[in-house]
Design a protein around this motif. Structure first.
Motif, PDB file in Angstrom:
ATOM      1  N   THR A 143       0.946  -1.170  -0.060  1.00 40.11           N
ATOM      2  CA  THR A 143       0.007   0.144  -0.179  1.00 40.11           C
ATOM      3  C   THR A 143       0.901   1.215   0.003  1.00 40.11           C
ATOM      4  OG1 THR A 143      -0.148   0.163   2.246  1.00 40.11           O
ATOM      5  CG2 THR A 143      -1.684  -1.187   1.199  1.00 40.11           C
ATOM      6  N   TYR A 180      -5.026   0.121 -11.181  1.00 40.92           N
ATOM      7  CA  TYR A 180      -6.326   0.627 -10.406  1.00 40.92           C
ATOM      8  C   TYR A 180      -5.777   1.385  -9.097  1.00 40.92           C
ATOM      9  CZ  TYR A 180      -8.471  -3.191 -12.926  1.00 40.92           C
ATOM     10  OH  TYR A 180      -8.663  -3.918 -13.938  1.00 40.92           O
ATOM     11  N   THR A 202      -4.171   0.836  -6.415  1.00 45.00           N
ATOM     12  CA  THR A 202      -4.387   0.313  -4.928  1.00 45.00           C
ATOM     13  C   THR A 202      -3.038  -0.456  -4.288  1.00 45.00           C
ATOM     14  OG1 THR A 202      -5.339  -1.651  -5.611  1.00 45.00           O
ATOM     15  CG2 THR A 202      -6.906  -0.009  -5.350  1.00 45.00           C
ATOM     16  N   THR A 203      -2.502  -0.604  -5.391  1.00 50.53           N
ATOM     17  CA  THR A 203      -1.026  -1.501  -4.896  1.00 50.53           C
ATOM     18  C   THR A 203       0.076  -0.717  -5.593  1.00 50.53           C
ATOM     19  OG1 THR A 203      -2.298  -3.678  -4.785  1.00 50.53           O
ATOM     20  CG2 THR A 203       0.079  -3.432  -4.972  1.00 50.53           C
TER      21      THR A 203
END
Length: 67
Positions: free
Chosen positions: A8, A47, A49-50
């Protein structure tokens, strides 16, 4: 040596804040080794998110001396 970390935003930020990483030897039998991160690059997945951190590692043997 090259290394990749996936995580993250908070996890990658924690790694980037520390230019020296300490790594324990296998089964804690070997002493702690210190590595310096350099040539750090951070990318994100589609996306967002990572995050992926790619860096070169160099073992720090003595004060300021790299492998």
């Amino acid at each position: 040596m090259k290394v990749c970390f996936y995580g993250t935003d908070e996890e990658i930020t924690r790694i980037c804040e520390r230019p020296i990483l300490a790594v324990l030897g296998r089964h804690h039998a070997q002493p702690v080794l210190a590595f310096e991160l350099f040539n750090v690059r951070v990318t994100t997945d589609p996306y967002q998110t990572t995050f992926r951190l790619v860096a070169d590692l160099s073992e720090v043997r003595e004060r300021g001396e790299r492998d």
